[in-house]
Design a protein around this motif. Structure first.
Motif, mmCIF file in Angstrom:
data_model
loop_
_atom_site.group_PDB
_atom_site.id
_atom_site.type_symbol
_atom_site.label_atom_id
_atom_site.label_comp_id
_atom_site.label_asym_id
_atom_site.label_seq_id
_atom_site.Cartn_x
_atom_site.Cartn_y
_atom_site.Cartn_z
ATOM 1 N N TYR B 5 0.828 -1.202 0.000
ATOM 2 C CA TYR B 5 0.000 0.000 0.000
ATOM 3 C C TYR B 5 0.860 1.249 0.000
ATOM 4 C CZ TYR B 5 -3.017 3.467 2.412
ATOM 5 O OH TYR B 5 -3.694 4.590 2.798
ATOM 6 N N TYR B 6 0.572 2.154 -0.944
ATOM 7 C CA TYR B 6 1.229 3.462 -0.994
ATOM 8 C C TYR B 6 0.199 4.519 -0.590
ATOM 9 C CZ TYR B 6 3.231 7.757 -2.747
ATOM 10 O OH TYR B 6 3.692 9.038 -2.830
ATOM 11 N N PRO B 7 0.293 5.086 0.617
ATOM 12 C CA PRO B 7 -0.766 6.005 1.059
ATOM 13 C C PRO B 7 -0.738 7.354 0.339
ATOM 14 C CG PRO B 7 0.564 5.190 2.918
ATOM 15 C CD PRO B 7 1.289 4.841 1.656
ATOM 16 N N GLY B 8 0.427 7.961 0.216
ATOM 17 C CA GLY B 8 0.485 9.322 -0.312
ATOM 18 C C GLY B 8 0.150 10.310 0.792
ATOM 19 N N CYS B 9 0.566 11.564 0.566
ATOM 20 C CA CYS B 9 0.535 12.553 1.653
ATOM 21 C C CYS B 9 -0.867 12.870 2.169
ATOM 22 C CB CYS B 9 1.227 13.834 1.198
ATOM 23 S SG CYS B 9 2.951 13.538 0.736
ATOM 24 N N ALA B 10 -1.876 12.835 1.287
ATOM 25 C CA ALA B 10 -3.222 13.246 1.713
ATOM 26 C C ALA B 10 -3.828 12.274 2.721
ATOM 27 C CB ALA B 10 -4.131 13.383 0.504
ATOM 28 N N MET B 11 -3.369 11.012 2.688
ATOM 29 C CA MET B 11 -3.965 10.016 3.588
ATOM 30 C C MET B 11 -3.615 10.274 5.052
ATOM 31 S SD MET B 11 -5.756 7.904 1.875
ATOM 32 C CE MET B 11 -6.089 8.462 0.231
ATOM 33 N N ASN B 12 -2.541 11.018 5.269
ATOM 34 C CA ASN B 12 -2.202 11.381 6.647
ATOM 35 C C ASN B 12 -2.915 12.650 7.076
ATOM 36 O OD1 ASN B 12 -0.491 9.338 7.302
ATOM 37 N ND2 ASN B 12 1.343 10.368 6.535
ATOM 38 N N GLY B 13 -3.570 13.320 6.119
ATOM 39 C CA GLY B 13 -4.178 14.610 6.437
ATOM 40 C C GLY B 13 -5.655 14.633 6.107
ATOM 41 N N THR B 14 -5.990 15.451 5.098
ATOM 42 C CA THR B 14 -7.411 15.676 4.817
ATOM 43 C C THR B 14 -8.117 14.410 4.342
ATOM 44 O OG1 THR B 14 -6.746 16.441 2.645
ATOM 45 C CG2 THR B 14 -7.137 18.127 4.289
ATOM 46 N N GLY B 15 -7.368 13.432 3.837
ATOM 47 C CA GLY B 15 -8.005 12.217 3.334
ATOM 48 C C GLY B 15 -8.003 11.059 4.325
ATOM 49 N N ALA B 79 -2.613 2.362 -4.690
ATOM 50 C CA ALA B 79 -2.480 3.800 -4.444
ATOM 51 C C ALA B 79 -3.869 4.437 -4.548
ATOM 52 C CB ALA B 79 -1.521 4.429 -5.454
ATOM 53 N N PRO B 80 -4.451 4.840 -3.426
ATOM 54 C CA PRO B 80 -5.847 5.297 -3.442
ATOM 55 C C PRO B 80 -6.060 6.712 -3.981
ATOM 56 C CG PRO B 80 -5.139 4.640 -1.220
ATOM 57 C CD PRO B 80 -3.925 4.757 -2.061
ATOM 58 N N CYS B 81 -5.100 7.621 -3.818
ATOM 59 C CA CYS B 81 -5.298 8.986 -4.307
ATOM 60 C C CYS B 81 -5.098 8.983 -5.819
ATOM 61 C CB CYS B 81 -4.296 9.920 -3.645
ATOM 62 S SG CYS B 81 -4.233 11.559 -4.368
ATOM 63 N N SER B 82 -6.027 9.568 -6.566
ATOM 64 C CA SER B 82 -5.915 9.530 -8.029
ATOM 65 C C SER B 82 -4.649 10.215 -8.522
ATOM 66 C CB SER B 82 -7.131 10.184 -8.684
ATOM 67 O OG SER B 82 -8.294 9.475 -8.353
ATOM 68 N N THR B 193 -16.323 12.728 -14.977
ATOM 69 C CA THR B 193 -14.863 12.857 -15.055
ATOM 70 C C THR B 193 -14.423 14.298 -15.255
ATOM 71 O OG1 THR B 193 -14.828 12.542 -17.436
ATOM 72 C CG2 THR B 193 -14.658 10.564 -16.092
ATOM 73 N N ARG B 194 -15.316 15.259 -15.005
ATOM 74 C CA ARG B 194 -14.930 16.650 -15.177
ATOM 75 C C ARG B 194 -13.975 17.060 -14.059
ATOM 76 N NH1 ARG B 194 -16.675 21.447 -17.853
ATOM 77 N NH2 ARG B 194 -16.247 23.194 -16.482
ATOM 78 N N CYS B 195 -13.069 17.961 -14.395
ATOM 79 C CA CYS B 195 -12.051 18.395 -13.432
ATOM 80 C C CYS B 195 -12.685 19.059 -12.213
ATOM 81 C CB CYS B 195 -11.104 19.372 -14.130
ATOM 82 S SG CYS B 195 -9.910 20.138 -13.042
ATOM 83 N N CYS B 196 -12.239 18.670 -11.011
ATOM 84 C CA CYS B 196 -12.769 19.258 -9.774
ATOM 85 C C CYS B 196 -12.026 20.531 -9.407
ATOM 86 C CB CYS B 196 -12.643 18.274 -8.613
ATOM 87 S SG CYS B 196 -10.947 18.068 -8.030
ATOM 88 N N GLY B 197 -10.924 20.787 -10.099
ATOM 89 C CA GLY B 197 -10.121 21.955 -9.753
ATOM 90 C C GLY B 197 -9.076 21.646 -8.694
ATOM 91 N N GLY B 198 -9.025 20.386 -8.273
ATOM 92 C CA GLY B 198 -8.083 20.007 -7.217
ATOM 93 C C GLY B 198 -6.650 20.348 -7.557
ATOM 94 N N ALA B 199 -6.321 20.242 -8.840
ATOM 95 C CA ALA B 199 -4.943 20.511 -9.234
ATOM 96 C C ALA B 199 -4.581 21.978 -9.066
ATOM 97 C CB ALA B 199 -4.705 20.081 -10.676
ATOM 98 N N PRO B 236 -13.507 8.692 -5.467
ATOM 99 C CA PRO B 236 -12.390 7.807 -5.156
ATOM 100 C C PRO B 236 -11.066 8.563 -5.035
ATOM 101 C CG PRO B 236 -12.762 7.801 -7.496
ATOM 102 C CD PRO B 236 -13.600 8.909 -6.917
ATOM 103 N N CYS B 237 -11.089 9.856 -4.693
ATOM 104 C CA CYS B 237 -9.848 10.632 -4.667
ATOM 105 C C CYS B 237 -9.891 11.629 -3.524
ATOM 106 C CB CYS B 237 -9.653 11.371 -5.990
ATOM 107 S SG CYS B 237 -8.286 12.552 -5.971
ATOM 108 N N ALA B 238 -8.785 11.722 -2.774
ATOM 109 C CA ALA B 238 -8.733 12.601 -1.609
ATOM 110 C C ALA B 238 -8.788 14.076 -2.003
ATOM 111 C CB ALA B 238 -7.463 12.321 -0.817
ATOM 112 N N LEU B 239 -8.184 14.417 -3.153
ATOM 113 C CA LEU B 239 -8.189 15.819 -3.573
ATOM 114 C C LEU B 239 -9.575 16.241 -4.035
ATOM 115 C CD1 LEU B 239 -4.848 16.352 -5.505
ATOM 116 C CD2 LEU B 239 -5.369 16.839 -3.140
ATOM 117 N N CYS B 240 -10.230 15.367 -4.814
ATOM 118 C CA CYS B 240 -11.590 15.663 -5.264
ATOM 119 C C CYS B 240 -12.478 15.871 -4.055
ATOM 120 C CB CYS B 240 -12.173 14.505 -6.073
ATOM 121 S SG CYS B 240 -11.342 14.179 -7.617
#
Lengths: 206, 307
Positions: B5-15, B79-82, B193-199, B236-240
């Motif tokens: 499992y690769y969590p990525g930074c958001a999983m320790n925070g907002t996700g 890897a759960p974060c898109s 699949t429209r952009c959420c603006g997360g980027a 399915p994405c922490a940023l979205c």
């Protein structure tokens, strides 16, 4: 053109007219090794990328124009544009392009040149965010959302930080935001690896 | 089967609730996650805007770590974060197809005694749940079907773009099928699949790179989901999630229209349907959680039954 860190709708500007001697015809080649970037030569100017783009309202040059200007060698205009930094990397353009041009990857390639030559719009926050995020992960190996926000606001618009204080408190209360710096254990290994991957270590431009 | 499992930074925070609910659901289904040792940031879009080789090397370190742990056999890395998912997939693809870049990355990894030779298969939890564990097994684990709850399945951009690995690029359906399996009603809508603006916020949902633009992108998605009668937007994405959830008050003020809508991770809905404890699913961490009680099933007939 003035940019003040926040995007406004309807920034579109006309492409200035240039004689061929004022253009940089080899500009496409500067993009380096982006897979299939050579397909840009075959761009039909159909505008499908522009119609797919969710950020077009906030761009000075539409994605279709960025492609045409890159191909024609409008080097300064493209590298100084808001468009390449307004791109959210959602790849809607890339999957829609009938000529299968990697539009998003080209946008990123343009960003890299603009960043290297410091041509990006000053005070515009996307390049500053990229820089801060890279600085933080270079040092710690991981990004900490709270500190990245603080660093970015301090460098762009400190007043904005106040606006988000209540949201920050709510998130902390719910255990979704911390102030401790997240970090990898082997920071020296990470630094050594990134150094070995650095442009000067490779002796080539990317 | 357990997955590296690769969590990525958001999983320790907002996700955080994403990780909690994903772990709880997988355990219930007899699977599980093992976090890889000393993982680092995937690089997101920030690094590739500045240096391609360093960006790819940074992400490749995670693949090298996952591969080393597997002792030479092929391995599926979840890897759960898109954003992370796409960065790692692209890195794997660069290793397979871009010789010059791959060589530079190999050299940098080698400088610290790591290596990557292409044996990691990067997987998204949605892919794992639908294609490894299977819809039938998930349906069989349902204790409290979410009957009558209308779900707007929002996939976001990077899960299916630029390449699709397990679902359709224009009209993905894997999450819709999961929602049907737990008794909920996925709505038909065009903004999957429209952009959420997360980027615009990059790895940091707070920094407000382009406030006005981000709010308008989030507004379009929330408004359309509400207009079509959704009770909840599943992502399915922490940023979205953060973009659609965290800025609802601001969006309401900016566009003078309340967009108060429950936004949750699809794993939280799966967990609720399996009868798992709300605290185990991180429901208490959410900012706008107002999911209605499931309705008793009155008549069969799918989404047209109410018409």
């Amino acid at each position: 053109m003035q940019t003040n860190g926040s995007l406004k709708k309807g920034r579109g500007v006309r492409v200035p007219s240039r004689s061929e001697s004022q253009l940089a015809p080899g500009f496409v080649d500067e993009l380096g090794a982006i897979p299939n970037a050579d397909r840009l030569v075959g761009c039909l100017q159909c505008g499908t990328c522009s119609s797919a783009c969710p950020m077009i309202e906030y761009m000075d040059y539409t994605p279709r124009r960025v492609m045409a200007m890159t191909r024609a060698g409008y080097r300064d205009e493209v590298l100084g544009s808001v468009s390449i930094w307004a791109c959210t990397s959602c790849y809607a353009c890339t999957i829609s392009c009938p000529k299968e041009i990697p539009v998003t990857d080209i946008m990123h390639g343009l960003r890299r040149i603009a960043f290297r030559e410091k041509k990006y719009p000053k005070h515009f926050s996307t390049p500053i965010q990229a820089r801060e995020m890279v600085a933080m992960t270079r040092k710690f190996g991981r990004s900490t959302e709270s500190w990245l926000a603080v660093r970015l606001y301090m460098r762009t618009n400190p007043m904005e930080l106040l606006k988000h204080t209540s949201l920050g408190m709510k998130l902390m209360w719910r255990g979704r935001m911390g102030v401790k710096h997240e970090s990898v254990r082997q920071r020296e290994q990470l630094a050594k690896m990134l150094q070995a991957a650095a442009t000067d270590a490779r002796g080539e431009s990317s | 089967m357990r997955y590296p499992y690769y969590p990525g930074c958001a999983m320790n925070g907002t996700g955080k609730a994403y990780e909690e609910s994903l772990v709880a659901v997988l355990e219930k289904l007899g699977s599980g996650l093992d976090e890889i040792d000393d993982w680092n940031c995937c690089g997101a879009t920030a690094w590739s805007s500045i240096d391609k080789t360093q960006a790819t090397t940074l992400a490749a370190r995670n693949l090298a770590i996952a591969q080393a742990k597997a002792n030479g056999s092929a391995v599926d890395l979840v890897a759960p974060c898109s954003g992370c998912y796409r960065a790692l997939v692209k890195t794997h693809e660069a290793h397979e197809g871009q010789k010059t870049l791959a060589k530079a990355v190999d050299r940098a990894l080698d400088a610290v005694g790591l290596s990557y030779d292409g044996r990691v298969n990067v997987r998204h939890p949605l892919d794992v749940l639908v294609n490894d564990i299977g819809i039938d097994a998930i349906a069989a684990a349902v204790k409290k079907p979410l009957s009558g709850i209308k779900v707007a399945c929002y996939y976001g951009c990077l899960l299916v773009r630029p390449h699709s690995t397990f679902d359709d690029q224009y009209n993905p359906t894997s999450m819709d099928r999961l929602m049907e399996a737990i008794g909920a009603e996925p709505i038909e809508w065009p903004l999957k699949t429209r952009c959420c603006g997360g980027a615009c916020y990059g790895a940091d949902p707070f920094s407000g790179t382009m406030p006005e633009a981000t709010l308008s992108l989030g507004h379009a998605i929330l408004r359309e989901a509400r207009r079509r009668g959704a009770d909840v937007v599943a992502t399915p994405c922490a940023l979205c999630l953060f973009n659609l959830e965290g800025f609802q008050d601001q969006i309401g003020r900016e566009f003078r229209e309340p967009v108060d809508l429950t936004v949750g991770f699809f794993t939280q809905l799966l967990g609720l349907a399996m009868g798992l404890d709300e605290r185990k699913l991180g429901i208490q961490r959410m900012l706008h959680w107002r999911l209605p009680e499931p309705q008793p099933v009155a008549a069969k007939g799918g989404i047209h039954a109410r018409a």
